[in-house]
Design an enzyme around this catalytic site. Sequence first.
Site, short mmCIF file in Angstrom:
data_model
loop_
_atom_site.label_atom_id
_atom_site.label_comp_id
_atom_site.label_asym_id
_atom_site.label_seq_id
_atom_site.Cartn_x
_atom_site.Cartn_y
_atom_site.Cartn_z
N TYR A 53 -41.60 104.37 126.09
CA TYR A 53 -40.34 104.99 125.80
C TYR A 53 -39.38 103.93 125.45
CZ TYR A 53 -41.62 109.42 126.94
OH TYR A 53 -42.53 110.70 127.01
N GLN A 86 -34.30 119.98 121.49
CA GLN A 86 -35.45 119.32 122.34
C GLN A 86 -35.72 118.04 122.32
OE1 GLN A 86 -39.21 121.97 121.62
NE2 GLN A 86 -37.91 122.78 120.02
N ASN A 87 -34.80 117.17 121.46
CA ASN A 87 -34.82 115.97 121.06
C ASN A 87 -34.32 115.27 122.20
OD1 ASN A 87 -35.70 116.82 118.67
ND2 ASN A 87 -34.18 116.54 117.27
N VAL A 88 -34.78 113.98 122.30
CA VAL A 88 -34.22 113.11 123.33
C VAL A 88 -33.50 112.04 122.59
CG1 VAL A 88 -36.23 113.44 124.82
CG2 VAL A 88 -36.33 111.26 123.14
N ASP A 89 -33.29 112.34 121.17
CA ASP A 89 -32.50 111.09 120.74
C ASP A 89 -31.11 111.36 120.88
OD1 ASP A 89 -31.45 112.77 118.50
OD2 ASP A 89 -33.36 112.53 117.72
N HIS A 104 -35.15 118.32 126.77
CA HIS A 104 -36.30 117.67 127.56
C HIS A 104 -35.78 116.07 127.86
CE1 HIS A 104 -39.10 120.32 124.59
NE2 HIS A 104 -38.79 120.69 125.96
P1 OAD Z 1 -43.06 118.74 116.25
O1 OAD Z 1 -43.38 117.57 115.87
O2 OAD Z 1 -43.89 119.62 117.12
O3 OAD Z 1 -42.64 119.86 115.12
C1 OAD Z 1 -41.52 119.28 113.85
C2 OAD Z 1 -41.21 120.18 113.13
O4 OAD Z 1 -40.36 119.59 112.25
C3 OAD Z 1 -42.42 120.57 112.38
O5 OAD Z 1 -42.31 122.26 112.14
C4 OAD Z 1 -42.34 120.08 110.91
O6 OAD Z 1 -42.51 121.08 110.00
C5 OAD Z 1 -40.55 120.07 110.96
N1 OAD Z 1 -40.04 119.03 110.01
C6 OAD Z 1 -40.66 117.81 109.47
N2 OAD Z 1 -39.69 117.19 108.76
C7 OAD Z 1 -38.79 118.16 108.51
C8 OAD Z 1 -37.30 117.74 107.84
N3 OAD Z 1 -36.88 117.14 106.95
N4 OAD Z 1 -36.67 118.64 107.98
C9 OAD Z 1 -36.82 119.92 108.74
N5 OAD Z 1 -37.78 120.06 109.58
C10 OAD Z 1 -38.92 119.03 109.38
O7 OAD Z 1 -41.70 118.57 117.08
P2 OAD Z 1 -40.89 119.62 118.15
O8 OAD Z 1 -41.16 121.32 117.74
O9 OAD Z 1 -39.48 119.47 118.13
O10 OAD Z 1 -41.24 117.17 124.05
O11 OAD Z 1 -41.86 119.29 119.53
C11 OAD Z 1 -41.17 120.08 120.65
C12 OAD Z 1 -41.58 118.93 121.79
O12 OAD Z 1 -42.85 118.57 121.83
C13 OAD Z 1 -40.64 117.70 121.73
O13 OAD Z 1 -39.20 117.81 122.35
C14 OAD Z 1 -41.61 116.81 122.60
C15 OAD Z 1 -42.79 117.19 122.23
O14 OAD Z 1 -43.78 116.89 123.06
C16 OAD Z 1 -41.49 116.05 124.95
O15 OAD Z 1 -41.92 114.99 124.80
C17 OAD Z 1 -41.14 116.75 126.26
#
Ligand code: OAD
Length: 231
Positions: A53, A86-89, A104
């Site tokens: 982190y 869901q983002n931590v930023d 998260h």
């Molecule tokens: P993921 O990495 O699983 O998914 C990212 C999504 O963003 C995918 O569906 C991509 O197609 C999409 N993507 C990529 N580039 C993009 C763009 N320019 N514009 C829009 N979408 C785009 O990320 P999350 O679904 O956020 O949790 O993941 C959920 C959680 O899993 C996170 O919060 C984290 C992780 O483990 C923890 O760490 C607790």
Amino acid sequence: MKKIVFSTGAGVSAESGITTFRDAGGLWEQYPVMQVASAQGFAADPELVHRFYNMRRHDLMAAKPNEAHLLIADLQKDFDVSVITQNVDDLHERAGSRDVLHLHGELMKLRSITHPDYTETLTPGNLESSPATRGRNGDPMRPHIVFFGEAVPNIEPAMRLAAEADVFVVIGTSLNVYPAAGLMECVRPGTPIYYIDPCPARTPPLPDLHVMPMKATEGMRLLAAQLRSEA
Ligand code: OAD
């Protein structure tokens, strides 16, 4: 005033240079998720988790909000806007969004291991933590991240927000992680749902769901114009 609720994932920050988790080259391909992001991983090797982190915080310092974050914040001029992320930023906050609920955790905060409600905010000049880090109250501190295997304390307010939405917008998430992935099913029947993602995940069969298969910036440009024209 119409209420627009956004539910954002890593994809909304991708165009700011923040690596997503599950795309090719994503974080979980580079680091074993259960070592750096689970309760068991933290218990087994806290030093490694702190280092992971610390690196994420340095990446975040180098990033700026992109046009999607800015367009979401700009909608506050005409709508009642809430952001669930869901983002931590902190890019939604830095773009000017006033109502941001983190599901998260938050990268720029540490929290007490012994008093989970006690948090402290890190500053750009003091970004690092280690197992030896103590809070101002003397407590041992850990990253303020919801690890896999832990409860998501903000899910209840998030579900309430989703149920209050007049328009619900999901951006940049692979819909892999529950309970966040289920939020679009909490909206009231008849509420329009938009899902902006260049590579959309499989979605539940919801009649008012409109999938916009495009990047966050492009999708938000189109959607912000559409919402204003309908207002
Ligand atoms: P993921 O990495 O699983 O998914 C990212 C999504 O963003 C995918 O569906 C991509 O197609 C999409 N993507 C990529 N580039 C993009 C763009 N320019 N514009 C829009 N979408 C785009 O990320 P999350 O679904 O956020 O949790 O993941 C959920 C959680 O899993 C996170 O919060 C984290 C992780 O483990 C923890 O760490 C607790």
